[in-house]
Design a protein around this motif. Sequence first.
Motif, mmCIF file in Angstrom:
data_model
loop_
_atom_site.group_PDB
_atom_site.id
_atom_site.type_symbol
_atom_site.label_atom_id
_atom_site.label_comp_id
_atom_site.label_asym_id
_atom_site.label_seq_id
_atom_site.Cartn_x
_atom_site.Cartn_y
_atom_site.Cartn_z
ATOM 1 N N VAL A 51 0.815 -1.363 0.109
ATOM 2 C CA VAL A 51 -0.027 -0.031 -0.043
ATOM 3 C C VAL A 51 0.945 1.170 -0.001
ATOM 4 C CG1 VAL A 51 -1.764 1.438 1.303
ATOM 5 C CG2 VAL A 51 -1.687 -1.188 1.165
ATOM 6 N N VAL A 52 0.856 1.950 -1.080
ATOM 7 C CA VAL A 52 1.493 3.310 -0.927
ATOM 8 C C VAL A 52 0.503 4.449 -0.909
ATOM 9 C CG1 VAL A 52 2.917 4.645 -2.391
ATOM 10 C CG2 VAL A 52 3.031 2.288 -2.598
ATOM 11 N N ASP A 53 0.692 5.330 0.188
ATOM 12 C CA ASP A 53 -0.409 6.392 0.215
ATOM 13 C C ASP A 53 0.494 7.689 0.080
ATOM 14 O OD1 ASP A 53 -2.732 5.258 1.472
ATOM 15 O OD2 ASP A 53 -1.573 4.491 3.014
ATOM 16 N N LEU A 54 -0.269 8.787 -0.370
ATOM 17 C CA LEU A 54 0.196 9.990 -0.848
ATOM 18 C C LEU A 54 -0.638 10.830 -0.296
ATOM 19 C CD1 LEU A 54 0.820 8.175 -3.675
ATOM 20 C CD2 LEU A 54 2.207 10.170 -4.148
ATOM 21 N N ASP A 55 0.000 11.682 0.589
ATOM 22 C CA ASP A 55 -0.854 12.788 1.375
ATOM 23 C C ASP A 55 -0.798 14.064 0.980
ATOM 24 O OD1 ASP A 55 -2.361 14.329 3.183
ATOM 25 O OD2 ASP A 55 -1.211 13.680 5.073
ATOM 26 N N GLY A 56 -1.858 14.759 0.047
ATOM 27 C CA GLY A 56 -1.716 16.192 -0.374
ATOM 28 C C GLY A 56 -2.206 16.965 0.519
ATOM 29 N N SER A 57 -2.731 16.655 1.653
ATOM 30 C CA SER A 57 -3.199 18.031 2.394
ATOM 31 C C SER A 57 -2.537 18.922 2.775
ATOM 32 C CB SER A 57 -4.021 17.102 3.792
ATOM 33 O OG SER A 57 -2.828 16.719 4.547
ATOM 34 N N GLY A 58 -1.073 18.860 2.803
ATOM 35 C CA GLY A 58 -0.383 19.929 3.265
ATOM 36 C C GLY A 58 0.397 20.948 2.166
ATOM 37 N N LEU A 59 -0.030 20.278 0.721
ATOM 38 C CA LEU A 59 0.332 21.019 -0.452
ATOM 39 C C LEU A 59 -0.640 22.448 -0.545
ATOM 40 C CD1 LEU A 59 0.407 18.168 -2.747
ATOM 41 C CD2 LEU A 59 2.285 19.051 -1.532
#
Length: 343
Positions: free
Chosen positions: A133-141
């Motif tokens: 599972v690879v997660d990418l979190d964009g909430s801080g962009l």
Amino acid sequence: MIPDNLPAPAAADWDFPRSALGVALLVRHAVRAGLAPEAALAGTGLAVDHLEAPGAVVTAAQELRVVRTLQRHRPGSGAEVGASYDASTFGVLGLALLSSRTVRDAVEVALRYVDLSHAFAIPRAGLVDGRLVVDLDGSGLPADVRAFLLARDATAVDTVLASLVPGGVGARLSLGADRARLEVDAAELDRPLARPTGRAAAQVDRLAEQLCLQAVARRRERTGVAQEVRVLITQRLAAGAPMPEVASALGLSERTLRRRLGAAGTTYRELLEEVRALLAAELLGAGLPVAEVARRLGYAETAALTHAHRRWAGGPPSSARREHPAFTQRSPRPHLQAPSRTT
């Protein structure tokens, strides 16, 4: 047997210097959208020829500026840009990926050296119930380009991962407003990559790892404003990298820049010396004439480079070819005698 753990990504967030290859790719997409390359780079302080220079580096802020320009002229094109990535887009990191033995080895290399990539949404990976599972979190962009960057980075991971083995790895990509996830059957991680064999394979592995270690060591040894200044100096070196121009590019006065560098334990002169020493080692080791290296480093005379090189490395520029890391196992960083600090 697949171990149940994977390394944490080397970077906690996206604000790290990165290869200019990522910006070059963005510019190519901007040209397809009808923009001139110079227009795509407007406001970055970058020239088109800088993007093509070997080892060229840009700041995250500079890449973000190009992303915003492309987003205005081609909204929603993040996934399209990500789909155009391949391993070569990442330069030395791409070499390390392609020289990996298995898909899992490539995933580990990508995580250990993520700060050699162009990522803004930093991937984190783990093994869960028989799946990678690879997660990418964009909430801080930044909100205005969050969707673009998340789609680009998630699609790039998917595309490059699929390119490592024939037929791909069967990844399933789900893309949300703030987060993206890729899932792959864990058995795919054992699949071998097509690669050289025997002694040639061992040499490729050593070279790839060595290049990655050298590159991240140089980028990680300075942080914050000092690292941004080093990148901006590199871009302006042929013209002497005047401090007022670098300060202006950062939106600072010279006085404020001096104060911030002092708080970081360095000076502008020291950073200029470091950049020149590092680039001199690379350019001389690559076989460029001393006069040409002097010009690229912003020296008015060859003699100035000769004097500086003796100070950095204890010998004339000709010694750099014998000691360059392409030919030896020594550390690539010249020994620097710190100059006296100025205010």
